[in-house]
Structure formats: structure tokens, C-alpha cells
Design an enzyme around this catalytic site. Structure first.
Site, PDB file in Angstrom:
ATOM      1  N   THR A 133      -9.558  57.374  28.972  1.00  0.00           N
ATOM      2  CA  THR A 133      -9.171  57.952  27.459  1.00  0.00           C
ATOM      3  C   THR A 133     -10.066  57.693  26.343  1.00  0.00           C
ATOM      4  O   THR A 133     -10.426  56.603  26.254  1.00  0.00           O
ATOM      5  CB  THR A 133      -7.676  57.863  27.182  1.00  0.00           C
ATOM      6  OG1 THR A 133      -7.620  58.358  26.086  1.00  0.00           O
ATOM      7  CG2 THR A 133      -7.437  56.259  27.292  1.00  0.00           C
ATOM      8  N   GLU A 135      -8.932  57.206  23.685  1.00  0.00           N
ATOM      9  CA  GLU A 135      -8.112  56.418  22.892  1.00  0.00           C
ATOM     10  C   GLU A 135      -8.764  54.906  22.920  1.00  0.00           C
ATOM     11  O   GLU A 135      -8.349  53.829  22.095  1.00  0.00           O
ATOM     12  CB  GLU A 135      -6.832  56.538  23.329  1.00  0.00           C
ATOM     13  CG  GLU A 135      -5.806  55.701  22.404  1.00  0.00           C
ATOM     14  CD  GLU A 135      -5.590  56.036  21.215  1.00  0.00           C
ATOM     15  OE1 GLU A 135      -5.750  57.344  20.634  1.00  0.00           O
ATOM     16  OE2 GLU A 135      -5.014  55.421  20.307  1.00  0.00           O
ATOM     17  N   TYR A 157      -1.224  51.514  24.603  1.00  0.00           N
ATOM     18  CA  TYR A 157      -1.754  52.258  25.486  1.00  0.00           C
ATOM     19  C   TYR A 157      -3.210  52.328  25.590  1.00  0.00           C
ATOM     20  O   TYR A 157      -3.822  52.280  26.800  1.00  0.00           O
ATOM     21  CB  TYR A 157      -1.325  53.866  24.862  1.00  0.00           C
ATOM     22  CG  TYR A 157      -2.071  54.889  25.600  1.00  0.00           C
ATOM     23  CD1 TYR A 157      -1.621  55.214  26.905  1.00  0.00           C
ATOM     24  CD2 TYR A 157      -3.312  55.500  24.932  1.00  0.00           C
ATOM     25  CE1 TYR A 157      -2.252  56.487  27.516  1.00  0.00           C
ATOM     26  CE2 TYR A 157      -3.908  56.519  25.841  1.00  0.00           C
ATOM     27  CZ  TYR A 157      -3.331  56.862  27.100  1.00  0.00           C
ATOM     28  OH  TYR A 157      -3.990  58.086  27.812  1.00  0.00           O
ATOM     29  N   LYS A 161      -5.325  51.054  29.080  1.00  0.00           N
ATOM     30  CA  LYS A 161      -6.139  52.032  29.701  1.00  0.00           C
ATOM     31  C   LYS A 161      -7.621  51.218  29.962  1.00  0.00           C
ATOM     32  O   LYS A 161      -8.369  51.682  30.829  1.00  0.00           O
ATOM     33  CB  LYS A 161      -6.349  53.149  29.034  1.00  0.00           C
ATOM     34  CG  LYS A 161      -4.981  54.168  29.101  1.00  0.00           C
ATOM     35  CD  LYS A 161      -5.054  54.942  30.543  1.00  0.00           C
ATOM     36  CE  LYS A 161      -4.165  56.145  30.542  1.00  0.00           C
ATOM     37  NZ  LYS A 161      -4.267  56.958  31.794  1.00  0.00           N
TER      38      LYS A 161
HETATM   39  P1  NAP Z   1       1.553  63.667  30.894  1.00  0.00           P
HETATM   40  O1  NAP Z   1       1.675  65.300  30.826  1.00  0.00           O
HETATM   41  O2  NAP Z   1       2.298  62.848  30.124  1.00  0.00           O
HETATM   42  O3  NAP Z   1       1.616  63.479  32.472  1.00  0.00           O
HETATM   43  C1  NAP Z   1       1.445  62.058  32.960  1.00  0.00           C
HETATM   44  C2  NAP Z   1       2.196  62.111  34.516  1.00  0.00           C
HETATM   45  O4  NAP Z   1       2.543  60.726  34.828  1.00  0.00           O
HETATM   46  C3  NAP Z   1       3.458  62.837  34.750  1.00  0.00           C
HETATM   47  O5  NAP Z   1       3.439  63.518  36.037  1.00  0.00           O
HETATM   48  C4  NAP Z   1       4.400  61.695  34.628  1.00  0.00           C
HETATM   49  O6  NAP Z   1       5.688  62.055  35.265  1.00  0.00           O
HETATM   50  C5  NAP Z   1       3.718  60.832  35.376  1.00  0.00           C
HETATM   51  N1  NAP Z   1       4.340  59.406  35.222  1.00  0.00           N
HETATM   52  C6  NAP Z   1       4.432  58.529  34.172  1.00  0.00           C
HETATM   53  N2  NAP Z   1       4.947  57.494  34.461  1.00  0.00           N
HETATM   54  C7  NAP Z   1       5.018  57.312  35.831  1.00  0.00           C
HETATM   55  C8  NAP Z   1       5.471  56.499  36.787  1.00  0.00           C
HETATM   56  N3  NAP Z   1       5.890  55.239  36.436  1.00  0.00           N
HETATM   57  N4  NAP Z   1       5.375  56.663  38.101  1.00  0.00           N
HETATM   58  C9  NAP Z   1       4.723  57.719  38.392  1.00  0.00           C
HETATM   59  N5  NAP Z   1       4.412  58.996  37.577  1.00  0.00           N
HETATM   60  C10 NAP Z   1       4.599  58.757  36.183  1.00  0.00           C
HETATM   61  O7  NAP Z   1       0.037  63.542  30.487  1.00  0.00           O
HETATM   62  P2  NAP Z   1      -1.339  64.446  30.728  1.00  0.00           P
HETATM   63  O8  NAP Z   1      -1.751  64.846  29.352  1.00  0.00           O
HETATM   64  O9  NAP Z   1      -1.297  65.344  31.859  1.00  0.00           O
HETATM   65  O10 NAP Z   1      -2.571  63.335  30.880  1.00  0.00           O
HETATM   66  C11 NAP Z   1      -2.850  62.829  32.382  1.00  0.00           C
HETATM   67  C12 NAP Z   1      -3.605  61.490  32.526  1.00  0.00           C
HETATM   68  O11 NAP Z   1      -4.688  61.559  31.488  1.00  0.00           O
HETATM   69  C13 NAP Z   1      -2.731  60.224  31.809  1.00  0.00           C
HETATM   70  O12 NAP Z   1      -2.982  59.313  32.618  1.00  0.00           O
HETATM   71  C14 NAP Z   1      -3.205  60.292  30.487  1.00  0.00           C
HETATM   72  O13 NAP Z   1      -2.912  58.994  29.995  1.00  0.00           O
HETATM   73  C15 NAP Z   1      -4.558  60.508  30.455  1.00  0.00           C
HETATM   74  N6  NAP Z   1      -5.336  61.289  29.380  1.00  0.00           N
HETATM   75  C16 NAP Z   1      -4.924  62.292  29.065  1.00  0.00           C
HETATM   76  C17 NAP Z   1      -5.505  62.882  27.923  1.00  0.00           C
HETATM   77  C18 NAP Z   1      -5.137  64.221  27.087  1.00  0.00           C
HETATM   78  O14 NAP Z   1      -5.375  64.287  25.977  1.00  0.00           O
HETATM   79  N7  NAP Z   1      -4.108  64.957  27.572  1.00  0.00           N
HETATM   80  C19 NAP Z   1      -6.936  62.622  27.237  1.00  0.00           C
HETATM   81  C20 NAP Z   1      -7.245  61.432  28.082  1.00  0.00           C
HETATM   82  C21 NAP Z   1      -6.410  60.685  29.073  1.00  0.00           C
HETATM   83  P3  NAP Z   1       6.871  62.923  34.561  1.00  0.00           P
HETATM   84  O15 NAP Z   1       6.545  64.049  34.840  1.00  0.00           O
HETATM   85  O16 NAP Z   1       7.987  62.457  35.451  1.00  0.00           O
HETATM   86  O17 NAP Z   1       6.967  62.235  33.138  1.00  0.00           O
HETATM   87  N1  GDD Z   2       2.302  63.062  18.343  1.00  0.00           N
HETATM   88  C1  GDD Z   2       2.217  63.153  17.162  1.00  0.00           C
HETATM   89  N2  GDD Z   2       3.214  63.615  16.363  1.00  0.00           N
HETATM   90  N3  GDD Z   2       1.386  63.039  16.618  1.00  0.00           N
HETATM   91  C2  GDD Z   2       0.876  63.364  14.943  1.00  0.00           C
HETATM   92  C3  GDD Z   2       1.981  63.434  14.229  1.00  0.00           C
HETATM   93  C4  GDD Z   2       3.291  63.958  14.945  1.00  0.00           C
HETATM   94  O1  GDD Z   2       4.220  64.283  14.518  1.00  0.00           O
HETATM   95  N4  GDD Z   2       1.637  63.841  13.104  1.00  0.00           N
HETATM   96  C5  GDD Z   2       0.479  63.513  13.062  1.00  0.00           C
HETATM   97  N5  GDD Z   2      -0.013  63.096  14.272  1.00  0.00           N
HETATM   98  C6  GDD Z   2      -1.438  62.415  14.612  1.00  0.00           C
HETATM   99  C7  GDD Z   2      -1.481  61.115  15.372  1.00  0.00           C
HETATM  100  O2  GDD Z   2      -0.946  60.064  14.551  1.00  0.00           O
HETATM  101  C8  GDD Z   2      -2.965  61.191  15.948  1.00  0.00           C
HETATM  102  O3  GDD Z   2      -3.593  60.551  14.912  1.00  0.00           O
HETATM  103  C9  GDD Z   2      -2.867  62.692  16.061  1.00  0.00           C
HETATM  104  O4  GDD Z   2      -2.176  63.354  15.509  1.00  0.00           O
HETATM  105  C10 GDD Z   2      -2.997  63.012  17.587  1.00  0.00           C
HETATM  106  O5  GDD Z   2      -1.639  62.614  18.211  1.00  0.00           O
HETATM  107  P1  GDD Z   2      -1.191  63.199  19.673  1.00  0.00           P
HETATM  108  O6  GDD Z   2      -1.454  64.466  19.666  1.00  0.00           O
HETATM  109  O7  GDD Z   2       0.087  62.202  19.778  1.00  0.00           O
HETATM  110  O8  GDD Z   2      -2.538  62.382  20.513  1.00  0.00           O
HETATM  111  P2  GDD Z   2      -3.157  61.170  20.633  1.00  0.00           P
HETATM  112  O9  GDD Z   2      -4.710  61.319  20.185  1.00  0.00           O
HETATM  113  O10 GDD Z   2      -2.422  59.936  20.070  1.00  0.00           O
HETATM  114  O11 GDD Z   2      -3.578  60.805  22.237  1.00  0.00           O
HETATM  115  C11 GDD Z   2      -3.603  61.702  23.112  1.00  0.00           C
HETATM  116  O12 GDD Z   2      -4.910  61.871  23.398  1.00  0.00           O
HETATM  117  C12 GDD Z   2      -5.483  60.706  23.871  1.00  0.00           C
HETATM  118  C13 GDD Z   2      -7.111  60.899  24.142  1.00  0.00           C
HETATM  119  O13 GDD Z   2      -7.619  60.441  22.915  1.00  0.00           O
HETATM  120  C14 GDD Z   2      -2.593  61.441  24.333  1.00  0.00           C
HETATM  121  O14 GDD Z   2      -2.859  62.799  25.271  1.00  0.00           O
HETATM  122  C15 GDD Z   2      -3.236  60.380  24.997  1.00  0.00           C
HETATM  123  O15 GDD Z   2      -2.525  60.419  26.512  1.00  0.00           O
HETATM  124  C16 GDD Z   2      -4.827  60.682  25.393  1.00  0.00           C
HETATM  125  O16 GDD Z   2      -5.267  59.376  26.185  1.00  0.00           O
END
Ligand code: NAP
Ligand code: GDD
Length: 347
Positions: A133, A135, A157, A161
Site C-alpha cells: 500500500t 500508506e 496499518y 504492511k
Molecule cells: P477490504 O474490502 O477491507 O477487504 C479485506 C478482505 O480481508 C476481506 O475479504 C476481509 O474479510 C478479509 N479479512 C480481514 N481480516 C481477515 C482475517 N483475519 N482472515 C481472513 N480474511 C480477513 O479491502 P480491499 O480494499 O479489498 O483491499 C484488499 C487488500 O489490499 C487489503 O490487504 C488492503 O490492505 C490492501 N490495499 C487496499 C487499497 C485500497 O485502496 N483499497 C490500497 C492498497 C492496499 P471480511 O469480508 O470478512 O471482512
Molecule cells: N475513512 C474516513 N472517514 N476518512 C476520512 C474521513 C472520514 O470520515 N474524513 C476525512 N477522511 C480522510 C482520512 O483522514 C484520510 O486522509 C483520507 O480521508 C482517506 O481515508 P480512507 O478513505 O479511510 O483511506 P486511507 O487513505 O486512509 O486508506 C485506504 O487507502 C490505503 C492506500 O493508500 C485504505 O484502503 C487502505 O487499506 C489502503 O492501504
């Protein structure tokens, strides 16, 4: 011979898109879901297959990334060609509340899979993708961020990671496992979890417009993110594992917006006018009637926040021939359409 893939985190946003992509490519797809008290398979219900079907292409297994024996046994049972580790406690703010669990799942989870690959002597057969990520860049040391940029995580987090990132590299170098890190910037979709900021904004503004919600409470409005579409990014995951050599790749759009800009773009698409007044924590968004519909709430601020993320995915564009198909407009439009479908069809 059909290829077999195993997805940890199949019930999540990315897991569901990745499963669709792999099924289209004729893979047999196995997914690990964890036990929960209410159904957690809504994102993959449309591709679910009856387990009695002998010619199955899609199968779910119970397991948990924090449970070594279940990780090991599902890998032994399926002996996949590709493993995608998408399982994680993926909410940055929540990681400050449950840091130890986050480390167990997000850091040690990757190690458990890599150890199982080694233990079952699958080093030559099984390729491994780790969901890294942006992050990890946290307090960014360079703009834009690429594969060579120094990491400086700002959350439990991000720190967890970072361990997963390095252990993936370590097993690649020590045991010659085809193990790769994707360093993915934020990616969103209609399937995004409800508490991530883009989904929260789109969902709330649609409801406010339809008179079903009065106000949206948010945290830091000035943070900037490089937002892409999850479908594009899951395609990149697959591409990363199809290369001749294992490597690490940044996946990003290279375009950045603030939370406030994301709100303004969404509002414009909904033909809503928002007027901003005030500064910092007291900044509010007012509707045409002068009613404050957007307001800050201290509960949504983090002990530390990543203020800016902007990716440089030149390497992926060159080596993987990858580029995003969607942009911020098509992403938000798809999210709005989905929200309206549910507003009109759900009770
Ligand atoms: P998500 O929607 O939160 O999905 C996370 C998945 O992990 C869900 O299937 C969840 O199961 C499963 N999980 C959580 N804890 C677990 C455990 N203890 N054992 C087995 N499974 C577990 O996240 P996503 O957005 O699809 O992201 C996928 C991956 O990419 C994550 O690792 C995240 O950190 C990483 N990532 C995401 C982003 C982004 O912007 N979306 C960016 C960079 C990296 P449940 O459905 O039961 O909760
Ligand atoms: N969630 C959330 N809720 N974020 C908020 C809010 C709120 O009400 N208000 C402002 N934010 C700001 C957060 O402080 C952050 O700076 C930004 O919006 C994005 O927040 P999120 O959507 O929660 O995403 P993230 O950037 O913290 O994390 C996501 O992206 C990562 C990749 O950079 C997640 O998907 C992580 O799993 C992923 O790794």
C-alpha cells in the site's frame, strides 16, 4: 491444464473484482473467507457455485489469516499456481484502535502464507502476490512516490504492511519464491467498504439529495489522495504475477485530489451546490438553502494522518503495459449509479 488461484480476502472489494478477472481468464478460483456472525459474501454471491457441482470453477473455504493451521491446510489442499494475499484489517483509522490485531493479520499474515509455500515445497509452483500500500510512504519523502521512494509509515496499518512488504522480498531472495509486492495507491469502486471516505461521501450526498439523510460528518478535508478504480488495480495484480521475473510495482493514476475536491466533484455530478464557509476544523459545507450539510467531527480525525499521496507508476506502465482505464469522473459516476440503484431498490 487450467491454472488455479487462491485468494485470501476474497470477500473484500478487491477480492471480488480479482475473482471475476481470474474466472474470465478460465482459472479455477479458490477463496478464503472467515467465519462471521452475519453473511460476509455479498460481493461474491453473484459468482458463487454450488459446491456439489463437480465442474466447479469457484470455491470458498473457511480460514483466517491469523490462524497458521488454516492457512497451511488450504494451501496444501489447493496447491495453487498463484496466491493473492488481499486479506487484511484494511482500515487505517481502525488500526490505531486495534494495533495488535492489525499487526497479526496484516504483517504476520503474509509470513504465514510464505512459510506454508515453503513448508509444502511449493516454491517452484506457487507465485505469491502481496497487497502492499501507498500508506507505507506515510510522511512522504519524495513527490511523486515510486518503487525507490523511502517508506515512512504513519499508522499501525502502514507499519504492519511494511513488514509484509519486506518479508515478501526476503522470501523471494532467500528461497527463490516468485513473490511480488504491489504498492497500490487508493482504489475505490461501488463495492468499497461503507466507512472509507469516498464511499461515505458518495453515499451520503446521494441520500442528502433524496432527503434521506441530513448531514455528513467527516474528518480531515484537506488530505490528498491518488484515487483509482479497484477493477483496474486488480487487473494490475494479475499482470504482476505474469511477468518473467518477480518484482515490486507501484500502481497509481498519477493524479491527486483533496477530500474537499472529491466532495465538490461528486456534488456537481448530483447537481447540488455546496458553499464552503469557515476554516480548519470549523469549515462547513452549506446547501442552497444555507443549511450545513457537511461538518467536521473530531472522531474522524486520526492521531496521525497521511496528508498527501501521489504515485508514479512509470515502471508498471512500461513493464506490465498497464494503465488505468477509468478516471475520477467515471469512478464517481459509477459509484453514484450504484448508490441510486440501492436507494431505489432497497427497503
Ligand atoms: P477490504 O474490502 O477491507 O477487504 C479485506 C478482505 O480481508 C476481506 O475479504 C476481509 O474479510 C478479509 N479479512 C480481514 N481480516 C481477515 C482475517 N483475519 N482472515 C481472513 N480474511 C480477513 O479491502 P480491499 O480494499 O479489498 O483491499 C484488499 C487488500 O489490499 C487489503 O490487504 C488492503 O490492505 C490492501 N490495499 C487496499 C487499497 C485500497 O485502496 N483499497 C490500497 C492498497 C492496499 P471480511 O469480508 O470478512 O471482512
Ligand atoms: N475513512 C474516513 N472517514 N476518512 C476520512 C474521513 C472520514 O470520515 N474524513 C476525512 N477522511 C480522510 C482520512 O483522514 C484520510 O486522509 C483520507 O480521508 C482517506 O481515508 P480512507 O478513505 O479511510 O483511506 P486511507 O487513505 O486512509 O486508506 C485506504 O487507502 C490505503 C492506500 O493508500 C485504505 O484502503 C487502505 O487499506 C489502503 O492501504
Amino acid at each position: 491444464m487450467k491454472k488455479t488461484a487462491l485468494i485470501f480476502g476474497i470477500t473484500g472489494q478487491d477480492g471480488s473484482y480479482l475473482a471475476e478477472i481470474l474466472l474470465k481468464k478460465n482459472y479455477i478460483v479458490h477463496g478464503v473467507k472467515r467465519r462471521s456472525s452475519s453473511m460476509n459474501t455479498s460481493r461474491v454471491d453473484h459468482i458463487y457455485q454450488d459446491p456439489h457441482d463437480k465442474n466447479y470453477k469457484f470455491r470458498l473455504h473457511y480460514g483466517d489469516i491469523t490462524d497458521s493451521s488454516s492457512v497451511s491446510s488450504v494451501i496444501e489442499k489447493t496447491k495453487p499456481n498463484e496466491i493473492y494475499n488481499l486479506a487484511a484489517q484494511s482500515h487505517v483509522a481502525v488500526s490505531f484502535e486495534v494495533p495488535e490485531y492489525t499487526a497479526n493479520a496484516d504483517a504476520l499474515g503474509a509470513l504465514r502464507i510464505l512459510e506454508a509455500i515453503k513448508f509444502h515445497k511449493l516454491e517452484k509452483k506457487t507465485k505469491f502476490y502481496q497487497a502492499g500500500t501507498s500508506e507505507m510512504y506515510g510522511k512522504v519523502q519524495k513527490v511523486p512516490q515510486d518503487e525507490k521512494t523511502q517508506f515512512y509509515p504513519l499508522s499501525p496499518y502502514g507499519v504492519a504492511k511494511l513488514y509484509a512488504h519486506w518479508i515478501t522480498k526476503n522470501y523471494r531472495e532467500a528461497y527463490k519464491i516468485f513473490a511480488c509486492n504491489g504498492i497500490l495507491f487508493n482504489h475505490e469502486s461501488p463495492r468499497r467498504g461503507e466507512t472509507f471516505v469516498t464511499k461515505k461521501i458518495v453515499s451520503a450526498l446521494c441520500k442528502i439529495k433524496e432527503g434521506k439523510q441530513k448531514k455528513l460528518f467527516l474528518g480531515n478535508l484537506n488530505a490528498k489522495r491518488d484515487w483509482g478504480h479497484a477493477r483496474d488495480y486488480c487487473y494490475a495484480m494479475w499482470k504482476i504475477l505474469q511477468q518473467k521475473k518477480p518484482d515490486d510495482y507501484v500502481i497509481a493514476t498519477g493524479i491527486q485530489y483533496s477530500i474537499k475536491q472529491f466532495i465538490n466533484i461528486t456534488a456537481k455530478k448530483l447537481k447540488m451546490k455546496i458553499k464552503w464557509k469557515g476554516k480548519g476544523f470549523n469549515e462547513k459545507g452549506f446547501n442552497e438553502k444555507g443549511y450545513p450539510i457537511i461538518q467536521c467531527d473530531k472522531n474522524y480525525f486520526r492521531p496521525l494522518d497521511v496528508n498527501t499521496l501521489l504515485g508514479n507508476s512509470k515502471k508498471a506502465r512500461r513493464n506490465l503495459k498497464w494503465k488505468p482505464r477509468e478516471n475520477i469522473d467515471s469512478l464517481i459516476e459509477e459509484m453514484i449509479k450504484f448508490e441510486y440503484f440501492h436507494l431505489q431498490n432497497d427497503k
